[in-house]
Design a protein around this motif. Structure first.
Motif, PDB file in Angstrom:
ATOM      1  N   LEU A 264     -39.966  46.667  82.438  1.00  0.00           N
ATOM      2  CA  LEU A 264     -41.144  47.546  82.418  1.00  0.00           C
ATOM      3  C   LEU A 264     -40.972  48.814  83.247  1.00  0.00           C
ATOM      4  O   LEU A 264     -41.944  49.541  83.470  1.00  0.00           O
ATOM      5  N   HIS A 265     -39.740  49.089  83.682  1.00  0.00           N
ATOM      6  CA  HIS A 265     -39.571  50.240  84.588  1.00  0.00           C
ATOM      7  C   HIS A 265     -39.935  51.569  83.936  1.00  0.00           C
ATOM      8  O   HIS A 265     -40.348  52.512  84.605  1.00  0.00           O
ATOM      9  N   ASP A 266     -39.786  51.668  82.623  1.00  0.00           N
ATOM     10  CA  ASP A 266     -40.096  52.920  81.917  1.00  0.00           C
ATOM     11  C   ASP A 266     -41.428  52.857  81.169  1.00  0.00           C
ATOM     12  O   ASP A 266     -41.641  53.572  80.186  1.00  0.00           O
ATOM     13  N   ALA A 267     -42.346  51.990  81.641  1.00  0.00           N
ATOM     14  CA  ALA A 267     -43.620  51.830  80.938  1.00  0.00           C
ATOM     15  C   ALA A 267     -44.366  53.157  80.789  1.00  0.00           C
ATOM     16  O   ALA A 267     -45.048  53.402  79.784  1.00  0.00           O
ATOM     17  N   GLY A 268     -44.212  54.049  81.773  1.00  0.00           N
ATOM     18  CA  GLY A 268     -44.922  55.331  81.729  1.00  0.00           C
ATOM     19  C   GLY A 268     -44.481  56.235  80.602  1.00  0.00           C
ATOM     20  O   GLY A 268     -45.203  57.192  80.239  1.00  0.00           O
ATOM     21  N   THR A 317     -40.651  53.785  91.754  1.00  0.00           N
ATOM     22  CA  THR A 317     -39.575  54.243  92.657  1.00  0.00           C
ATOM     23  C   THR A 317     -38.176  54.236  92.057  1.00  0.00           C
ATOM     24  O   THR A 317     -37.216  54.529  92.767  1.00  0.00           O
ATOM     25  N   HIS A 318     -38.010  53.911  90.772  1.00  0.00           N
ATOM     26  CA  HIS A 318     -36.643  53.778  90.254  1.00  0.00           C
ATOM     27  C   HIS A 318     -35.932  55.133  90.085  1.00  0.00           C
ATOM     28  O   HIS A 318     -34.739  55.162  89.761  1.00  0.00           O
ATOM     29  N   TYR A 339     -36.106  46.562  94.827  1.00  0.00           N
ATOM     30  CA  TYR A 339     -36.116  46.509  93.365  1.00  0.00           C
ATOM     31  C   TYR A 339     -35.877  47.903  92.782  1.00  0.00           C
ATOM     32  O   TYR A 339     -35.140  48.065  91.800  1.00  0.00           O
ATOM     33  N   GLY A 340     -36.528  48.908  93.386  1.00  0.00           N
ATOM     34  CA  GLY A 340     -36.362  50.288  92.908  1.00  0.00           C
ATOM     35  C   GLY A 340     -34.938  50.764  93.058  1.00  0.00           C
ATOM     36  O   GLY A 340     -34.393  51.438  92.162  1.00  0.00           O
ATOM     37  N   ARG A 341     -34.294  50.439  94.184  1.00  0.00           N
ATOM     38  CA  ARG A 341     -32.900  50.857  94.408  1.00  0.00           C
ATOM     39  C   ARG A 341     -31.954  50.186  93.416  1.00  0.00           C
ATOM     40  O   ARG A 341     -30.995  50.792  92.944  1.00  0.00           O
ATOM     41  N   ILE A 342     -32.207  48.903  93.122  1.00  0.00           N
ATOM     42  CA  ILE A 342     -31.348  48.186  92.172  1.00  0.00           C
ATOM     43  C   ILE A 342     -31.507  48.753  90.765  1.00  0.00           C
ATOM     44  O   ILE A 342     -30.519  49.048  90.070  1.00  0.00           O
ATOM     45  N   VAL A 343     -32.758  48.919  90.322  1.00  0.00           N
ATOM     46  CA  VAL A 343     -33.009  49.430  88.969  1.00  0.00           C
ATOM     47  C   VAL A 343     -32.515  50.868  88.829  1.00  0.00           C
ATOM     48  O   VAL A 343     -32.069  51.274  87.747  1.00  0.00           O
TER      49      VAL A 343
END
Length: 410
Positions: A264-268, A317-318, A339-343
């Motif tokens: 869901l990181h690119d949900a926006g 934060t990705h 999580y943001g740093r990993i993604v």
């Protein structure tokens, strides 16, 4: 699960120990009878002495008569009394008898002679003769004859030997073991009930997880459908991020959560116009701002998605950079959530390894070069090291094949 197995093993072992204890106690009661041995000096015993003895024997000469010549005959009636709190079995009597005559007849017992020592043993064919209940007695008798002189037997040094027949219900150890068994049974029933409830809850949890996953996956398809060039991007990023989390040695809960966060990181991006998202040329500053706003828009879209930790912060934060020059808030170093740093690393790798509307994918050596060059500036060095190891060991290619196989099946 391991804790549950240990508890189950504990129940089995404790149950076996209780059963062994009851069996051992029962065996002792039925086979290892406590021996009781009482000595008395003669066949005459006072009432006071009799009360203080566990076993005692008395003899009464019921009648006498003259034999031919100068001899005598007599009937002797013996009584063995059990004063113990237990039944006594397998009793026998040993006595020294100084006598010139002979035993003419005897009833209820058999006997053996060895010098002056005579041993009397209850007969098997006389009902209950071998067994004397507590507070009870058994009688036997004999006719003795002395044809040589007028003299009755002189009895001395009597030993009465028997074995206490214990009553299992009268032993404290039995009731202690019964109490332990009852407590054990209560705990087992409670444990089985808890396991059933837990299994039902786990099944419900699995169904809920599956429902959440299917919802996320469906939403991810909507996101990736916005850009034909990045179709499957969210799944790949999520898969890479999960593998990085494993490489970092994170707990399984974090490994699972980061996978969902990656999806869901690119949900926006769902709200970005297709014309801007798929524009082959250079973006204007305004268009760039719209693209960059997908991080804050993603947080807004996911604000009610609180069941999984890290979903919102990863969407936000990705695109932050390790040196603090990223967006939307310019966070730096460890201030950026893990999580943001990993993604961020997983997202950047997939961007470089995939064809885009404005360029072809980069070769592997160029990707490794970019990762090393941006370590410490765009990327967390520790996470970059894990990503490089995944590429060099061929694990990334294995993951790509697995993702392709799933895509084909679908």
């Amino acid at each position: 699960m391991k804790k549950g197995k240990r508890i189950a093993v504990g129940f089995v072992i404790s149950g076996i120990l209780i059963c062994l204890g009851l069996y051992n106690l029962s065996y002792k009661v039925n086979h290892e009878f406590p021996k009781v041995s009482v000595r008395q000096k003669s066949d005459k015993i006072s009432h006071k002495e009799a009360k203080n003895r566990e076993l005692y024997i008395t003899c009464e000469v019921s009648k006498t008569w003259k034999e031919k010549g100068r001899g005598i005959g007599a009937q002797c009636d013996w009584t063995v009394v059990n004063n113990t709190k237990y039944d006594v079995k397998d009793w026998k009597i040993k006595m020294d008898m100084s006598y010139d005559g002979r035993i003419d007849s005897i009833w209820n017992v058999d006997y053996t002679e060895k010098g002056e020592r005579i041993t009397y043993i209850p007969r098997n064919d006389v009902e209950d003769m071998e067994h004397i209940e507590h507070g009870g007695h058994r009688t036997f008798g004999m006719v003795v004859k002395n044809e040589m002189k007028w003299e009755l037997p002189n009895v001395k040094n009597i030993e009465i030997i028997g074995y206490k027949q214990l009553n299992l219900l009268e032993l404290p150890a039995f009731w202690v073991l019964c109490l332990c068994a009852m407590i054990w049974l209560i705990f087992v029933v409670a444990y089985l009930y808890s396991c059933a409830k837990l299994q039902k809850a786990n099944l419900r949890h699995l169904l809920d997880q599956e429902m959440i996953f299917q919802s996320i996956y469906t939403f991810t398809d909507f996101i990736d459908a916005k850009d034909t060039y990045t179709r499957g991007h969210s799944v790949r990023v999520a898969t890479y991020a999960r593998e990085i989390a494993k490489g970092l040695g994170l707990p399984q809960q974090d490994v699972d959560n980061i996978y969902y966060a990656g999806l869901l990181h690119d949900a926006g991006k769902i709200g970005i116009p297709d014309a801007i998202l798929n524009k082959p040329g250079k973006l204007t500053e305004e268009e760039r701002q719209i693209i960059n706003a997908h991080t804050t828009n993603g947080v807004k879209m996911l604000r009610h998605f609180t069941v999984i930790d890290g979903i919102q912060e990863t969407a936000l934060t990705h695109h932050e950079r390790f040196d603090g020059t990223g967006y939307p808030n310019g966070k730096k170093g460890k201030m950026i959530p893990l999580y943001g740093r990993i993604v961020c690393v997983a997202d950047s790798y997939d961007a470089m390894a995939s064809d885009r509307v404005y360029r072809k994918h980069l070769p592997e050596d160029k990707i490794l070069e970019e990762l090393r060059r941006n370590s410490g500036t765009q990327f967390d060095p520790e996470i970059v090291a894990v990503m490089i190891a995944l590429i060099q060991t061929g694990r990334i290619k294995e993951l790509d094949m697995e993702i392709s196989a799933i895509t084909i099946d679908e």
